[in-house]
Design a protein around this motif. Structure first.
Motif, short mmCIF file in Angstrom:
data_model
loop_
_atom_site.label_atom_id
_atom_site.label_comp_id
_atom_site.label_asym_id
_atom_site.label_seq_id
_atom_site.Cartn_x
_atom_site.Cartn_y
_atom_site.Cartn_z
N ILE A 123 21.42 28.67 41.21
CA ILE A 123 20.45 29.98 41.09
C ILE A 123 19.80 29.40 42.66
CG2 ILE A 123 18.44 31.10 40.90
CD1 ILE A 123 19.77 30.69 37.73
N GLY A 124 19.86 28.28 42.27
CA GLY A 124 18.91 27.78 43.64
C GLY A 124 19.63 28.34 45.35
N ARG A 125 20.71 27.95 45.22
CA ARG A 125 21.84 27.81 46.45
C ARG A 125 21.52 29.44 46.79
NH1 ARG A 125 25.27 24.11 44.12
NH2 ARG A 125 24.67 22.20 44.69
N GLN A 126 22.40 30.44 45.89
CA GLN A 126 22.17 32.33 46.15
C GLN A 126 20.64 31.94 46.64
OE1 GLN A 126 24.95 34.48 44.80
NE2 GLN A 126 25.77 32.25 45.36
N LEU A 127 19.37 31.60 46.20
CA LEU A 127 18.38 32.80 46.69
C LEU A 127 18.12 32.09 47.82
CD1 LEU A 127 16.70 33.69 44.90
CD2 LEU A 127 15.02 31.57 44.50
N LEU A 128 18.92 30.56 48.12
CA LEU A 128 18.00 29.89 50.10
C LEU A 128 19.20 30.96 50.56
CD1 LEU A 128 16.87 26.50 49.06
CD2 LEU A 128 15.71 28.99 49.21
N THR A 171 22.43 33.44 49.77
CA THR A 171 22.93 35.29 49.86
C THR A 171 21.86 35.99 49.80
OG1 THR A 171 24.88 34.03 48.53
CG2 THR A 171 24.16 36.31 48.86
N HIS A 172 20.92 35.44 48.87
CA HIS A 172 19.48 36.36 48.60
C HIS A 172 17.97 35.77 49.49
CE1 HIS A 172 22.44 38.49 46.11
NE2 HIS A 172 22.83 36.91 45.04
N PHE A 204 14.26 36.34 48.60
CA PHE A 204 13.78 36.11 47.99
C PHE A 204 11.99 35.46 49.20
CE2 PHE A 204 12.42 31.55 49.47
CZ PHE A 204 12.08 31.32 48.10
N GLU A 205 12.31 36.19 50.66
CA GLU A 205 10.80 36.36 51.06
C GLU A 205 10.54 37.78 50.70
OE1 GLU A 205 9.96 33.78 52.66
OE2 GLU A 205 11.79 32.66 53.05
N GLY A 242 16.45 25.78 53.68
CA GLY A 242 15.48 25.71 53.23
C GLY A 242 14.45 25.75 53.38
N TYR A 243 14.04 24.03 53.09
CA TYR A 243 12.27 24.10 54.06
C TYR A 243 12.19 25.24 54.14
CZ TYR A 243 8.77 21.12 54.67
OH TYR A 243 7.20 20.49 54.62
N VAL A 244 12.62 25.53 55.36
CA VAL A 244 11.93 26.46 56.71
C VAL A 244 11.66 27.92 55.32
CG1 VAL A 244 12.22 27.60 58.04
CG2 VAL A 244 11.82 25.56 58.63
N GLU A 245 12.46 28.05 54.72
CA GLU A 245 12.88 29.86 53.90
C GLU A 245 11.73 29.16 53.58
OE1 GLU A 245 17.61 30.38 54.57
OE2 GLU A 245 16.75 29.63 52.66
N MET A 246 11.76 28.09 52.42
CA MET A 246 10.52 28.15 51.31
C MET A 246 9.20 28.47 51.68
SD MET A 246 9.82 28.23 48.53
CE MET A 246 10.32 28.25 47.03
N ALA A 247 9.25 27.35 52.89
CA ALA A 247 7.92 26.89 53.94
C ALA A 247 7.18 28.41 54.25
CB ALA A 247 7.82 26.41 54.53
N VAL A 248 7.87 29.20 54.66
CA VAL A 248 7.96 30.42 54.58
C VAL A 248 7.28 31.72 53.47
CG1 VAL A 248 8.69 32.76 55.48
CG2 VAL A 248 9.24 30.49 57.22
N PHE A 249 8.27 31.50 52.17
CA PHE A 249 7.47 32.16 51.12
C PHE A 249 6.42 31.22 50.83
CE2 PHE A 249 7.58 31.95 46.70
CZ PHE A 249 8.24 32.86 45.95
N VAL A 250 5.99 30.40 51.04
CA VAL A 250 4.28 29.91 50.01
C VAL A 250 3.78 30.53 51.09
CG1 VAL A 250 3.12 27.85 50.41
CG2 VAL A 250 5.68 27.64 48.95
N SER A 251 3.70 30.35 52.75
CA SER A 251 2.58 30.43 53.11
C SER A 251 2.15 31.17 53.39
CB SER A 251 2.68 30.39 54.78
OG SER A 251 3.97 30.72 55.16
#
Lengths: 171, 119
Positions: free
Chosen positions: A135-140, A142-143, A147-148, B91-100
């Protein structure tokens, strides 16, 4: 999917599904609105058990954490915040019961026809081991768009909650 | 996987047994003399005031709503944290955008005074 597959489903699945249906009926049919909320929580627990049987362990945990831990708590908050609703038993009659039943039957018929028409690809490799990693890999990867977008949706909900709070306290 | 479920079920069953055991042992040893003030509601030794069902402050609801939103944020954080080493900087940047984006909401709530316990 055919009916023989439904009959051969594990006993635990049948029991959990039946419990979910019974508690769901309780959530809309019980007289005390507080009991309705508790019945809803029990229904979410049963649903979480169903997810466990379907090898969706992360979803099962999320189900308890978010739905029982947050959504039902929110509902109970709404009940205790409302003046004199907890002790009073609410009349559970609905004047739109006939159109409601007709709509539900139509929805059920539509869902059953879609379920029976579609082919269900079965996993050859059996249950996955580390579902949460997948799930973690797909979320970051493919999806990532979804997610954003989810963060924007949560932002909208938060702004809405703040606005609602301002409106309530102003009164 | 089955062992993991068994582990979780073990915790659930042990917790339930612990609860029943505590109630059962309590029922065995406690003296039963229901009379007078013992029948009033226990409020940490204070004399109870008002009805058991009182209307709560509406402020709680806004906090509960915000809690739900950050609860869901946590749900997204967990799978990311599990694969954190594999996904790397992207992944870090993606999560940083999400959290910000959510921090923006928190800043808005703060700015509007929604975090203050104003009665």
């Amino acid at each position: 999917m055919n009916w023989s597959e439904l009959l051969s489903a594990p006993l635990a699945f049948k029991m959990l599904a039946a419990a979910a249906v019974v508690f769901a009926i309780g959530a809309v049919a019980l007289k005390n609105v507080f009991h309705c909320a508790l019945s809803l929580a029990a229904m979410f627990f049963a649903l979480s058990g169903v997810f466990v049987l379907l090898d969706a362990d992360f979803l099962a945990v999320v189900q308890i954490l978010v739905y029982v831990g947050a959504i039902v708590v929110l509902m109970i908050f709404a009940i205790v915040l409302t003046e004199r609703i907890t002790s009073a038993s609410v009349r559970q009659t609905n004047y739109l019961v006939i159109p409601g039943v007709l709509l539900c039957i139509a929805l059920l018929a539509g869902l059953v026809s879609v379920i029976r028409a579609s082919s269900w690809p079965s996993l050859e490799s059996g249950p996955q081991q580390d579902t949460i990693k997948i799930i973690g890999r797909q979320l970051l990867s493919t999806h990532v768009e979804a997610f954003e977008v989810a963060s924007v949706l949560l932002l909208a909900a938060l702004v809405g909650a703040v606005f609602l709070g301002k409106e309530i306290t102003r009164k | 996987m089955f062992l993991d479920y068994l582990y979780a079920a073990g915790f659930a069953i042990a917790g339930f047994i612990f609860l029943l055991l505590a109630l059962w042992v309590g029922a065995l040893v406690q003296p039963k003399d229901p009379s007078g003030r013992k029948l009033t509601t226990y409020e940490c030794g204070e004399i109870p005031v008002g009805q058991p069902w009182s209307q709560f402050n509406i402020r709680f609801y806004v906090f509960a709503l915000s809690f739900v939103i950050f609860d869901i944020e946590t749900i997204f954080l967990v799978p990311w944290a599990v694969v954190f080493k594999d996904v790397g900087v992207v992944g870090y940047v993606e999560m940083a955008v999400f959290v910000s984006v959510l921090l923006l909401g928190l800043a808005y709530a703060w700015r509007k005074g929604a975090l203050k316990w104003a009665l």
